[in-house]
Motif scaffolding. Structure first.
Motif, short mmCIF file in Angstrom:
data_model
loop_
_atom_site.label_atom_id
_atom_site.label_comp_id
_atom_site.label_asym_id
_atom_site.label_seq_id
_atom_site.Cartn_x
_atom_site.Cartn_y
_atom_site.Cartn_z
N GLN A 1 4.01 8.22 -15.12
CA GLN A 1 4.49 7.07 -15.90
C GLN A 1 5.20 6.26 -14.79
N ASN A 2 6.32 6.98 -14.13
CA ASN A 2 6.96 6.33 -13.15
C ASN A 2 6.25 5.78 -12.01
N PHE A 3 5.41 6.69 -11.42
CA PHE A 3 4.37 6.32 -10.37
C PHE A 3 3.68 4.90 -10.59
N TYR A 4 3.15 4.93 -11.93
CA TYR A 4 2.34 3.54 -12.46
C TYR A 4 3.41 2.43 -12.43
N LEU B 1 4.14 1.15 -8.77
CA LEU B 1 2.89 0.55 -8.36
C LEU B 1 2.64 -0.85 -8.66
N LYS B 2 3.61 -1.34 -9.65
CA LYS B 2 3.79 -2.79 -10.17
C LYS B 2 4.54 -3.70 -8.95
N ASP C 1 -0.67 -0.43 -1.44
CA ASP C 1 -1.80 -1.13 -1.26
C ASP C 1 -3.11 -0.19 -1.39
N PRO C 2 -3.72 -0.20 -2.61
CA PRO C 2 -5.06 0.48 -2.73
C PRO C 2 -5.99 0.23 -1.89
N ARG C 3 -6.09 -0.98 -1.42
CA ARG C 3 -7.38 -1.38 -0.59
C ARG C 3 -6.83 -2.11 0.54
N PRO C 4 -6.27 -1.51 1.69
CA PRO C 4 -5.55 -2.26 2.81
C PRO C 4 -6.65 -2.59 3.93
N PHE C 5 -6.80 -1.65 4.91
CA PHE C 5 -7.35 -2.29 6.33
C PHE C 5 -9.14 -1.97 6.06
#
Length: 397
Positions: free
Chosen positions: A50-53, A56-57, A63-67
């Motif tokens: 939950q802390n990780f979620y 992520l905000k 960034d899950p879709r970087p280069f």
């Protein structure tokens, strides 16, 4: 006449050579190791789900879709299975991220897991296909019993960070990220050639390919629904079962057009030649990329106006009818050959009935499978382009 951008005119003058094997003595090799050369600096982190979620905000955090651009490939059921794995405490492999700057990261491996966690905690994921906890199917996070929510919340996600000090400059950083990405993605869900290509050869030209693949004419030609902004976030359900889309072949077919205009320089097989072209494309100037985009769209529009609903579909002589799906090798031949005749567009459109009849005859007489891509040697590629080129030559006079 064929159009080539300024950089394309000289792009084949020199090809990248294989990296030579350095001749070092054992003493020199040991010295190199002692200096920590070719050594990546990492650290491991761990956080409650939950802390990780919540983290992520934060803007710029991870960034899950970087280069590179890769489309989400996990459907609801696979995302749900990940959540069930957390619930029953099955060990989950760590994410791999690259530290851009302090507390700012790019994801190199783990995009699908992060997407699943975000969808779950934001109540966008409706659990489906659970084996061990089937009674939870149909529920979102907020509708789970309190003890179940607490059980998931106490689980953790871990990630390994490749620290910024692993490299000395931006170019070194890109090479390192590409290396780690390639090594990490030798297992798990096997990536397509184009997914890997998008990662390893990222740049303005690659961005142009992605942009062109959103074009309405392009999507129509390859039997895809019109582009929607929702695709930027995740793969819509109506595209999840389409391997052509998921494996980014809709982007690859555009790259094939640009590369196969240089069929005289074809080498290393189809996949290797596409790699070689996109590698060399990193030297293209902005204006050249815009010229190439316009070339593709102009050629595609001409193909649409000639073939209409039959665009890129082969004629099946045995059945005596046109196919229902476009075919890549035939599309290559049509587009590359048509790009040589853009100045005669009006005449070709005027003679579309003749072109259709001659195309049908070409398939009927093609006992060697030239047009259907039975072979991908240099001569095969040149032959099918030449075959279509002859048809357009006759009908452009």
């Amino acid at each position: 006449m064929p159009f080539f951008s300024e950089s394309e005119l000289s792009m084949w003058d020199k090809s990248p050579s294989e990296t030579p094997q350095a001749q070092l003595t054992d003493e020199q090799i040991n010295s190199k190791y002692d200096k920590k050369a070719e050594r990546i600096v990492t650290e491991t982190n761990r956080e409650k789900l939950q802390n990780f979620y919540e983290a992520l905000k934060r803007p710029g955090y991870m960034d899950p879709r970087p280069f590179y651009q890769r489309r989400n490939r996990w459907d609801n059921e696979r995302q749900s299975k990940l959540i069930e794995s957390f619930l029953i405490n099955i060990p989950i492999p760590p994410l791999f991220v690259y530290e851009i700057s302090p507390n700012s990261y790019e994801v190199m491996d783990g995009q699908q897991r992060i997407s699943a966690i975000k969808a779950f905690y934001s109540n966008e994921l409706v659990l489906k296909g659970l084996d061990r906890w089937p009674e939870l199917n149909g529920r979102t996070y907020s509708k789970l019993p309190e003890k179940i929510k607490a059980g998931i919340d106490r689980r953790s996600v871990s990630w390994i960070t490749v620290l910024h000090e692993s490299t000395e400059g931006s170019e070194d950083a890109l090479i390192l990220k590409q290396l780690v990405f390639e090594r990490l993605n030798t297992g798990g869900v096997k990536l397509s050639a184009q997914e890997i290509r998008n990662a390893l050869y990222a740049g303005p030209f690659n961005d142009a390919l992605i942009d062109l693949a959103k074009n309405k004419m392009h999507r129509s030609a390859w039997k895809l629904p019109d582009y929607s902004d929702v695709e930027e976030k995740s793969t819509p359900d109506y595209l999840l079962d389409d391997p052509f889309y998921k494996q980014m072949e809709d982007i690859e077919v555009i790259l094939r057009f640009f590369a196969l205009r240089h069929a005289n320089s074809y080498r290393k097989g189809m996949s290797g030649f596409l790699d070689l072209y996109i590698l060399k494309s990193r030297s293209f100037k902005t204006q050249e990329i815009e010229q190439l985009k316009a070339l593709y769209l102009d050629t595609l529009e001409l193909a649409h106006r000639i073939y209409k609903d039959l665009i890129f579909t082969p004629f099946h002589a045995r059945d005596g009818k046109w196919g229902s799906r476009p075919q890549k090798a035939f599309a290559d031949a049509v587009l590359v050959a048509l790009s040589h005749h853009l100045d005669k567009s009006s005449k070709l459109i005027e003679n579309r009935d003749s072109i259709l009849a001659q195309t049908r005859n070409a398939f009927t007489e093609d006992t060697k499978g030239i047009l259907t891509g039975r072979g991908n040697t240099k001569q095969d590629v040149k032959d099918r382009i030449a075959l279509m080129n002859r048809i357009y030559d006759v009908n452009s006079k």
